[in-house]
Design a protein around this motif. Structure first.
Motif, PDB file in Angstrom:
ATOM      1  N   ALA A 190     -39.827 -12.922  -8.446  1.00 35.60           N
ATOM      2  CA  ALA A 190     -39.814 -11.893  -7.408  1.00 35.60           C
ATOM      3  C   ALA A 190     -41.206 -11.612  -6.854  1.00 35.60           C
ATOM      4  CB  ALA A 190     -39.200 -10.601  -7.954  1.00 35.60           C
ATOM      5  N   ASP A 191     -42.224 -11.726  -7.680  1.00 34.09           N
ATOM      6  CA  ASP A 191     -43.585 -11.397  -7.231  1.00 34.09           C
ATOM      7  C   ASP A 191     -44.365 -12.625  -6.783  1.00 34.09           C
ATOM      8  OD1 ASP A 191     -43.202  -8.679  -7.790  1.00 34.09           O
ATOM      9  OD2 ASP A 191     -43.786  -8.954  -9.890  1.00 34.09           O
ATOM     10  N   GLU A 192     -43.713 -13.776  -6.723  1.00 39.62           N
ATOM     11  CA  GLU A 192     -44.406 -15.010  -6.343  1.00 39.62           C
ATOM     12  C   GLU A 192     -44.508 -15.142  -4.819  1.00 39.62           C
ATOM     13  OE1 GLU A 192     -45.790 -17.139  -8.434  1.00 39.62           O
ATOM     14  OE2 GLU A 192     -45.085 -16.049 -10.211  1.00 39.62           O
ATOM     15  N   LEU A 208     -30.784 -19.287  -0.152  1.00 44.00           N
ATOM     16  CA  LEU A 208     -31.820 -18.797  -1.071  1.00 44.00           C
ATOM     17  C   LEU A 208     -31.972 -17.288  -0.942  1.00 44.00           C
ATOM     18  CD1 LEU A 208     -34.281 -19.137  -2.986  1.00 44.00           C
ATOM     19  CD2 LEU A 208     -35.650 -19.619  -0.946  1.00 44.00           C
ATOM     20  N   HIS A 209     -32.029 -16.795   0.288  1.00 47.66           N
ATOM     21  CA  HIS A 209     -32.169 -15.350   0.500  1.00 47.66           C
ATOM     22  C   HIS A 209     -31.000 -14.592  -0.118  1.00 47.66           C
ATOM     23  CE1 HIS A 209     -34.707 -16.380   4.324  1.00 47.66           C
ATOM     24  NE2 HIS A 209     -35.377 -16.565   3.211  1.00 47.66           N
ATOM     25  N   ASP A 210     -29.785 -15.131   0.027  1.00 55.61           N
ATOM     26  CA  ASP A 210     -28.609 -14.480  -0.561  1.00 55.61           C
ATOM     27  C   ASP A 210     -28.751 -14.363  -2.076  1.00 55.61           C
ATOM     28  OD1 ASP A 210     -27.535 -14.451   1.990  1.00 55.61           O
ATOM     29  OD2 ASP A 210     -26.183 -16.147   1.649  1.00 55.61           O
ATOM     30  N   ALA A 211     -29.168 -15.457  -2.727  1.00 52.59           N
ATOM     31  CA  ALA A 211     -29.280 -15.466  -4.187  1.00 52.59           C
ATOM     32  C   ALA A 211     -30.383 -14.522  -4.655  1.00 52.59           C
ATOM     33  CB  ALA A 211     -29.550 -16.891  -4.678  1.00 52.59           C
ATOM     34  N   CYS A 212     -31.498 -14.500  -3.938  1.00 52.55           N
ATOM     35  CA  CYS A 212     -32.592 -13.605  -4.315  1.00 52.55           C
ATOM     36  C   CYS A 212     -32.178 -12.147  -4.142  1.00 52.55           C
ATOM     37  CB  CYS A 212     -33.836 -13.899  -3.481  1.00 52.55           C
ATOM     38  SG  CYS A 212     -34.617 -15.489  -3.842  1.00 52.55           S
ATOM     39  N   ALA A 213     -31.480 -11.847  -3.050  1.00 54.76           N
ATOM     40  CA  ALA A 213     -31.019 -10.478  -2.824  1.00 54.76           C
ATOM     41  C   ALA A 213     -30.083 -10.025  -3.937  1.00 54.76           C
ATOM     42  CB  ALA A 213     -30.318 -10.377  -1.470  1.00 54.76           C
ATOM     43  N   GLY A 261     -28.599 -19.728 -14.863  1.00 50.27           N
ATOM     44  CA  GLY A 261     -27.354 -19.282 -14.250  1.00 50.27           C
ATOM     45  C   GLY A 261     -26.915 -20.097 -13.055  1.00 50.27           C
ATOM     46  N   ASN A 262     -27.750 -21.038 -12.619  1.00 48.73           N
ATOM     47  CA  ASN A 262     -27.414 -21.932 -11.493  1.00 48.73           C
ATOM     48  C   ASN A 262     -26.899 -21.159 -10.272  1.00 48.73           C
ATOM     49  OD1 ASN A 262     -27.935 -24.279 -13.161  1.00 48.73           O
ATOM     50  ND2 ASN A 262     -25.977 -23.821 -14.168  1.00 48.73           N
ATOM     51  N   PRO A 263     -27.728 -20.278  -9.711  1.00 52.57           N
ATOM     52  CA  PRO A 263     -27.257 -19.479  -8.567  1.00 52.57           C
ATOM     53  C   PRO A 263     -27.287 -20.217  -7.237  1.00 52.57           C
ATOM     54  CG  PRO A 263     -29.531 -18.924  -9.068  1.00 52.57           C
ATOM     55  CD  PRO A 263     -29.098 -19.902 -10.129  1.00 52.57           C
TER      56      PRO A 263
END
Length: 323
Positions: A190-192, A208-213, A261-263
């Motif tokens: 998250a902080d990278e 990617l944005h969906d998985a991070c959110a 978790g293979n998101p």
């Protein structure tokens, strides 16, 4: 001066590359020469097409009008020149798409079919462009990708075959503390600072944005670019992390790790025109592509370890279904 096709191609090159310098390099001419040609074209048109500045060459309002019609004209001309009635022979195969790491095996097989068979490769920035080029017969064959929740919409003129469903991994500098782990949790990134490509028009980096959110953050994409060599450089020097294909080549500076978790998932699709000459080779083509993709798993320690641990990927129907 009267406008010619070469003038339209100059305008399109500047638009695609976003700067006179990069467009000149792509066209194989000097930047001062290209600048003069663009100025002469603008004089003929009666108004500036581009605003030049630190941000590169950006279309004016008039330029956007011109460039939209320029693209349409060139697309129609290319389709006229490229159209070949189906006669059963391959001839020169025009290949495009996402170009995954295992594409070399497909290229080798195509070139081995016949002494008269050659292969040209063209990589576009958006998947939609690749699909349109196959529909318009400017490409004979393409490999594209889509993602859960962001599915490629079928076109009736085309045949689609799945080559593989793969997890998406993370690439980071080997000196990064997380590189010592067998798997990396997405929330630990998250902080990278991230290097992320511009949108491919179909779902990346939106997936990617969906998985991070879903785990509580939005990636800090300080670097947005298409250049794969520069992406590797940014990761190798510790300036950024990047989501990557599972078969990405690791080295002494870049570690490739699965995400816990293979998101993130992607599906590799091969497509061609229904009545194109390549259709007669479809079964062998898919077999060769799948063999090449399996070889890429064996060549990647991270991917091989993941496959041994998790076994087969979830079914295509489970991950890639319409809502």
């Amino acid at each position: 001066m009267h406008l010619e096709l070469r003038h339209l191609r100059i305008l399109q090159a500047v638009s695609e590359h976003g700067s006179l310098t990069r467009a000149a390099a792509a066209l194989g001419i000097s930047q001062p020469t290209l600048t003069k040609q663009v100025q002469r074209i603008e004089e003929e048109l009666g108004a500036p097409v581009f605003l030049r500045g630190r941000q590169g060459a950006q279309p004016t309002e008039f330029g956007s009008f011109v460039l939209a019609r320029t693209k349409a004209v060139l697309t129609n001309i290319e389709e006229i020149l490229a159209y070949r009635p189906h006669r059963g022979e391959l001839g020169n195969v025009r290949f495009g798409g996402t170009m995954p790491s295992w594409v070399g095996g497909v290229l080798d097989w195509l070139e081995s079919l016949d002494a008269a068979t050659g292969v040209t490769v063209r990589a576009e920035r958006t998947i939609g462009t690749d699909v349109d080029m196959v529909v318009g017969r400017r490409l004979d064959l393409a490999i594209v990708a889509d993602y859960p929740g962001h599915l490629l919409e079928p076109r009736p003129e085309l045949v689609y075959r799945t080559v593989a469903v793969e997890p998406v991994f993370i690439a980071l500098c080997t000196d990064h503390p997380l590189a010592a782990q067998e798997e990396v949790r997405l929330q630990d990134l998250a902080d990278e600072i991230w290097v992320v490509p511009h949108s491919d028009g179909l779902g990346w980096p939106e997936h990617l944005h969906d998985a991070c959110a879903a785990v509580g953050f939005y990636p800090n994409a300080r670097y947005r670019l298409f250049d794969t060599a520069l992406r590797r450089e940014l990761v190798a020097t510790g300036r950024a992390v990047a989501a990557c294909q599972a078969s990405l080549r690791a080295d002494e500076n870049i570690a490739v790790r699965p995400i816990s978790g293979n998101p993130l998932w992607m599906r590799h699709l091969m497509l061609w025109h229904r009545d194109g000459a390549i259709a007669g080779y479809s079964d062998d083509l898919i077999r060769v592509a799948q063999e090449a993709q399996h070889a890429s798993i064996e060549a990647s320690p991270a991917y091989s370890a993941w496959a041994l641990h998790y076994g087969e990927s979830p079914s295509e129907a489970e991950l890639f279904h319409s809502p």
